[in-house]
Write a protein that holds these residues in place. Structure first.
Motif, short mmCIF file in Angstrom:
data_model
loop_
_atom_site.label_atom_id
_atom_site.label_comp_id
_atom_site.label_asym_id
_atom_site.label_seq_id
_atom_site.Cartn_x
_atom_site.Cartn_y
_atom_site.Cartn_z
N LEU A 128 20.50 36.01 73.96
CA LEU A 128 18.94 35.97 73.79
C LEU A 128 18.12 37.52 74.03
O LEU A 128 17.05 37.72 73.40
CB LEU A 128 18.42 34.90 74.52
CG LEU A 128 18.65 33.43 74.10
CD1 LEU A 128 18.32 32.51 75.15
CD2 LEU A 128 18.21 33.02 72.70
N LEU A 129 18.48 38.09 75.16
CA LEU A 129 17.99 39.34 75.52
C LEU A 129 18.30 40.38 74.49
O LEU A 129 17.34 41.35 74.02
CB LEU A 129 18.45 39.69 76.81
CG LEU A 129 17.94 38.99 78.22
CD1 LEU A 129 18.68 39.48 79.37
CD2 LEU A 129 16.46 39.16 78.16
N LEU A 130 19.39 40.33 73.82
CA LEU A 130 20.01 41.31 72.76
C LEU A 130 18.95 41.19 71.66
O LEU A 130 18.58 42.10 70.95
CB LEU A 130 21.29 41.23 72.73
CG LEU A 130 22.22 41.83 73.57
CD1 LEU A 130 23.74 41.62 73.37
CD2 LEU A 130 22.04 43.61 73.63
N SER A 131 18.76 39.86 71.30
CA SER A 131 18.21 39.62 70.13
C SER A 131 16.80 40.32 70.23
O SER A 131 16.02 40.89 69.21
CB SER A 131 18.11 37.98 69.95
OG SER A 131 17.39 37.81 68.78
N ASN A 132 15.94 39.95 71.46
CA ASN A 132 14.83 40.38 71.49
C ASN A 132 14.76 41.80 71.45
O ASN A 132 13.60 42.30 71.29
CB ASN A 132 14.37 39.86 73.10
CG ASN A 132 12.92 40.12 73.52
OD1 ASN A 132 12.09 39.83 72.55
ND2 ASN A 132 12.54 40.95 74.46
N ALA A 133 15.76 42.41 72.05
CA ALA A 133 15.95 43.88 71.90
C ALA A 133 15.94 44.61 70.73
O ALA A 133 16.28 45.94 70.54
CB ALA A 133 16.85 44.43 73.10
N GLY A 134 16.36 43.63 69.54
CA GLY A 134 16.57 44.33 68.34
C GLY A 134 18.01 44.19 67.58
O GLY A 134 18.19 44.80 66.39
N ALA A 135 18.80 43.59 68.42
CA ALA A 135 20.23 43.56 67.78
C ALA A 135 20.07 42.55 66.63
O ALA A 135 19.49 41.65 66.27
CB ALA A 135 21.26 42.76 68.75
N LYS A 136 20.72 43.29 65.45
CA LYS A 136 20.58 42.59 64.14
C LYS A 136 21.68 41.49 64.03
O LYS A 136 21.82 40.57 63.31
CB LYS A 136 21.00 43.66 63.03
CG LYS A 136 22.32 44.21 62.91
CD LYS A 136 22.11 45.46 61.90
CE LYS A 136 23.72 46.19 61.73
NZ LYS A 136 23.68 46.96 60.42
#
Length: 282
Positions: free
Chosen positions: A71-79
């Motif tokens: 979830l944190l990676l998604s928020n950081a822009g991971a595609k």
């Protein structure tokens, strides 16, 4: 007692479901509280991702109950974030509970998920559980970052090597690995009186009696992981050994079994390992 409960759950049908019910209704550990310490530790992966491969792809094995780092990676822009667990530990209510805590902490849009397909649609997370990190079916050279948190200590060395072989196949040439490893005796979280390194007192033969697969602990030390990583074709760019004050105290309280006699004092009092690794030669 906890070891006996795990051994019992391992032998009965629906033992995993019974374990989750115990967490939910008995132990109070079903929902994790996102305090500052937990957020800081898990955000380590996000910081490395943003620094080394922003807007890239990530793969996690041992994703756990609430998918915090994905979830944190998604928020950081991971595609794309690919998550693997041999057993489906996460539930929608645990994930949504974490989403609610992240919304309060970080602000912004954090939509809840109604089913697991929402994870891909709303957060670019593909959750494979059951899913085997030894055989991901992901294309070769397709992932920028591979990581795990407090997972490797629960995997036998032979399986760690198989996972790393698959991960080396799927990581991009310029990709990297980020691992956080917890070296303490996990039974101490239920019984603080035994000390955080209580398992040093047992021989390999005796430890097997207290080490069911459902709560497996390999007891490998920091130096063991460095050896395994290097033998598998990874070099440590970062290999931080965390030795808090309590670790030195707890290590002294335990009679050290000859099985651990070859380890240095520093190794025995190391509580956590933080690793950043790359392919040898890259």
């Amino acid at each position: 007692m906890k070891s006996r409960i795990f051994s019992f759950l391992e032998r009965i049908p629906f033992g995993a479901a019974a374990h989750k019910a115990l967490q939910k209704y008995g132990t109070g550990r079903y929902f994790e509280t996102l305090d500052d310490e937990t957020f800081s530790a898990y955000n380590y992966h996000v910081e490395q991702f943003v620094r080394r491969s922003p807007a890239g792809t990530a793969m996690e094995f041992g994703s756990g109950r609430n998918l915090l780092v994905p979830l944190l990676l998604s928020n950081a822009g991971a595609k794309a974030i690919y998550c693997y667990d041999l057993t489906r530990h996460a539930t929608l209510d645990q994930i949504n509970n974490m989403i609610g805590q992240l919304a309060l902490r970080l602000g912004g849009e954090w939509p809840t998920v109604e089913d697991f397909s929402d994870l891909a649609a709303k957060y670019h997370i593909q959750y494979f559980a059951p899913g085997d990190a030894r055989d991901t079916a992901l294309p070769a050279g397709s992932v920028d970052m591979i990581y795990s948190t407090s997972t490797l200590e629960h995997i036998p060395e032979s399986s760690i090597r198989q996972i790393l072989k698959e991960c080396l196949r799927i990581v991009k040439p310029e990709g990297f690995f980020g691992f956080i490893i917890d070296y303490h005796d996990h039974y101490a979280t239920a019984d603080p009186e035994i000390g955080m390194f209580n398992f040093y007192r047992f021989s390999e033969r005796d430890w097997k009696k207290y080490n069911p697969d459902i709560h497996y602990q390999n007891r490998l030390r920091h130096s063991d992981y460095i050896r395994i990583f290097e033998e598998c074709g990874l070099y440590p760019e970062v290999a931080d050994a965390i030795k808090p004050e309590w670790a030195a105290r707890d290590a002294k309280l335990v009679p050290i079994n000859p099985a651990f006699s070859s380890y240095s004092t520093d190794d025995l009092k190391t509580a956590n390992g933080f690793f950043i690794l790359r392919k040898t030669g890259d």
